[in-house]
Design a protein around this motif. Structure first.
Motif, PDB file in Angstrom:
ATOM      1  N   PRO A  97      -1.673   2.149   7.454  1.00 17.50           N
ATOM      2  CA  PRO A  97      -2.367   2.420   6.070  1.00 17.50           C
ATOM      3  C   PRO A  97      -3.696   2.080   6.075  1.00 17.50           C
ATOM      4  N   GLU A 137       2.189   1.571  -3.427  1.00 18.45           N
ATOM      5  CA  GLU A 137       1.126   2.169  -4.306  1.00 18.45           C
ATOM      6  C   GLU A 137       1.195   3.687  -4.185  1.00 18.45           C
ATOM      7  N   ASP A 138       0.921   4.037  -2.751  1.00 16.34           N
ATOM      8  CA  ASP A 138       1.063   5.766  -2.619  1.00 16.34           C
ATOM      9  C   ASP A 138       1.997   6.346  -3.268  1.00 16.34           C
ATOM     10  N   LYS A 193      -5.100  19.728  -1.586  1.00 16.68           N
ATOM     11  CA  LYS A 193      -3.719  19.088  -0.902  1.00 16.68           C
ATOM     12  C   LYS A 193      -2.645  19.872  -0.660  1.00 16.68           C
ATOM     13  N   SER A 200       0.664  -1.190   0.037  1.00 15.03           N
ATOM     14  CA  SER A 200       0.121   0.040   0.091  1.00 15.03           C
ATOM     15  C   SER A 200       0.805   1.330  -0.056  1.00 15.03           C
ATOM     16  N   ASP A 201       1.914   1.262   0.801  1.00 12.97           N
ATOM     17  CA  ASP A 201       2.974   2.357   0.651  1.00 12.97           C
ATOM     18  C   ASP A 201       3.593   2.348  -0.905  1.00 12.97           C
ATOM     19  N   ARG A 249      -6.456  13.570  -8.228  1.00 10.05           N
ATOM     20  CA  ARG A 249      -5.519  14.274  -7.390  1.00 10.05           C
ATOM     21  C   ARG A 249      -5.193  15.833  -7.978  1.00 10.05           C
ATOM     22  N   TYR A 258       5.053   8.263   9.912  1.00  6.72           N
ATOM     23  CA  TYR A 258       4.981   7.069   9.047  1.00  6.72           C
ATOM     24  C   TYR A 258       4.896   5.722  10.001  1.00  6.72           C
ATOM     25  N   GLN A 266       1.553   6.675  -6.932  1.00  6.79           N
ATOM     26  CA  GLN A 266       0.576   7.653  -7.196  1.00  6.79           C
ATOM     27  C   GLN A 266       1.134   8.845  -7.017  1.00  6.79           C
ATOM     28  N   ASP A 267       2.042   9.383  -5.936  1.00  5.48           N
ATOM     29  CA  ASP A 267       2.495  10.616  -5.760  1.00  5.48           C
ATOM     30  C   ASP A 267       3.468  10.713  -7.228  1.00  5.48           C
TER      31      ASP A 267
END
Lengths: 168, 375
Positions: A81, A32-33, B41, A29-30, B34, A76, A36-37
């Motif tokens: 998550p 994936e985050d 944000k 999940s991290d 986003r 963190y 996305q970023d």
């Protein structure tokens, strides 16, 4: 960047970005985050790229920087998550089995060096630039990473996992 | 023979099979969404705090040059050699059996250079930054050629808890040194002294080229207390708590004179070096040691192996290298690795001495049991 360009880059490099992120964080999940970023930053980036290779290098460098930032962040260590709350299956690679677990047990700095060198095909000087260190350090990490991976695989071999046996 | 590319490919296949990653289309939609929420944000991000800290830093930074200072450069630098970074200190606590920790094996050096005059190689600094909960003082910079050492201390406010927690802990500043022309660098922060709430550190940079005439940029990001990871769910190496954030930059010209004596010796002596194999084993290889260049802080040496052209990232070990001095004392240097990054027939090693030396005092060097007199 146009929508079609973003779509193309996601198609081309999503797996590479997630792979690099998995070298730093311990759960999907991290990773994936972070991915996305990274693509969000690419979409809002105003500079230009000379080639697809240039874009890929930019994405991987961005992945490394964001992964390091995440690991350093105070919150963190103390936050769960969203997936862990049961909304979506949370997958912790350190608790998995087979090759993925072996990979997660290589020391982080060695792991990213091995990944970038052998999987992504970058030179030691390119990795040094991406990770903010020098060439000697990268060479040392490659050397130590190889030793460590070998030793981990030997230990895991006893589990008679077919997948692991292929590497001997 | 193990194929590392296949290993990662298969491991990642496992991850993608077992884990619920977004597919390409989902990822695209998330990024688009986003972007449309970008303004929100920004409001939620921590950036305003950093900007505020940055303004405070600019106001608090004081710089003076040539002023009479209260510290002595010899006293500052005299304690720093042989110290390990916080990360190095913590590694043996995590995995004492790991081969990568072999370098932490202590060696018995009989050589000591107590009277070394550090002031010949550096200058004092008087810069400070008033952070939230601490004060940072840059005190001195020293170096020669490719290496630079920066001494600074961090004085925590009295109300801060600086006592060790249960188990091993150590404060580590997150400080980045760089030169204005972006030379390659390697950085370590080592704690060299602790008195009360005052922690004195040395940041150390190795560049790929001569640093004289350049400007050293210090980018001070914050301070963290690092502890061994207690769970594999966190970071495997170490984790950190109590991070103090900062945004402080200082520029330090490396304008002091290069007084470092350099001794170059042509050797052409046969030696045995050890090639790092893919399976992790070391293979002895007959080689010829061409030459050595010794300065007070470093030694550069090169060798070739029967006309072999070395490939990219080929590593060789020459452990240990022992330097013997005129008075019979020895300085043993561990963890000496050479490498090439391009196809060439020469391997070059670069080591930094555990403590400064007088190059002319060295009478011989011993590599893999073979002693070579230096004339």
């Amino acid at each position: 960047m146009t929508d079609s360009e973003l779509e193309r880059y996601i198609k081309l490099y999503r797996a590479n970005v997630i792979g690099a992120a998995l070298c730093y964080v311990k759960n999907t999940s991290d990773a994936e985050d972070i991915a996305q970023d990274v693509f969000f930053r690419l979409y809002t980036y105003t500079g230009t790229f000379e080639s697809d290779e240039h874009t890929k290098a930019w994405l991987l460098r961005c992945t490394i920087n964001l992964s390091k930032s995440l690991l350093r962040s105070h919150w963190y260590k103390f936050s769960l998550p969203l997936e862990a709350a049961g909304e979506k299956a949370h997958f912790d690679i350190a608790e998995s089995d087979g090759l993925l677990q072996v990979m997660s047990r290589i020391t982080k700095r060695n792991r990213i060096a091995l990944y970038m060198y052998y999987y992504e095909g970058y030179s030691t000087s390119e990795i040094a630039e991406m990770t903010g260190t020098n060439v000697d350090t990268v060479s040392a990490r490659l050397s130590r990473g190889r030793k460590q991976l070998k030793s981990l695989l030997i230990k895991e071999r006893r589990r008679s996992d077919d997948e692991l046996q292929r590497f001997f | 023979m193990m194929n590392y590319k296949d290993f990662f490919e298969n491991a990642l296949c496992e991850a993608f099979t077992k884990a619920p990653f977004s597919d390409d289309e989902q990822m695209f939609n998330i990024v688009k969404e986003r972007t449309s929420n970008m303004e929100k944000k920004k409001l939620r991000s921590k950036k305003p705090a950093v900007i505020a800290a940055s303004i405070a830093a600019a106001a608090a930074l004081t710089v003076s040059a040539g002023a009479a200072l209260n510290w002595d450069i010899n006293a500052l630098f005299g304690d720093m050699f042989g110290k390990k970074s916080a990360e190095q200190n913590i590694m043996p606590y995590i995995d004492t059996d790991s081969p990568q920790n072999a370098q932490f094996v202590a060696v018995e050096n009989t050589y000591q250079n107590i009277g070394f005059d550090y002031s010949r190689y550096g200058k004092e600094l008087d810069m400070s930054y008033d952070g939230e909960g601490y004060i940072l003082n840059l005190k001195g910079v020293m170096g020669e050629g490719r290496v630079i050492y920066l001494i600074y201390d961090i004085v925590f406010d009295d109300e801060n808890d600086t006592l060790p927690k249960e188990g091993f802990t150590e404060w580590e500043p997150t400080c980045i040194l760089d030169t204005t022309d972006n030379l390659g660098r390697s950085l370590e922060d080592s704690l060299i002294r602790k008195v009360g709430n005052t922690y004195t550190y040395c940041s150390h940079m190795t560049a790929s080229d001569d640093l004289y005439g350049k400007t050293l940029t210090v980018d001070f990001k914050g301070i963290r207390r690092i502890v061994p990871a207690t769970s594999v769910k966190l970071d495997y190496d170490y984790t950190d708590i109590d991070r103090y954030e900062a945004d402080f930059k200082a520029e330090i010209p490396i304008d002091f004179e290069s007084n470092a004596p350099s001794r170059n010796i042509v050797l052409n002596e046969p030696i045995t070096v050890y090639e790092q194999q893919v399976n992790g084993k070391l293979k002895p290889v007959d080689s010829v040691l061409y030459d050595m260049t010794i300065t007070p802080f470093t030694c550069t040496y090169s060798f070739c192996t029967n006309g072999k052209v070395f490939g990219k990232a080929e590593c060789y070990f020459t452990d240990p290298i022992t330097f013997t001095f005129g008075n019979g004392t020895e300085l043993i240097q561990m963890d000496n690795m050479t490498r090439t990054d391009a196809n060439t027939d020469t391997q070059t090693g670069f080591l930094e001495f555990d403590q400064p030396v007088e190059p002319d005092d060295i009478v011989s060097v011993t590599i893999d049991g073979k002693t070579i007199p230096l004339k």
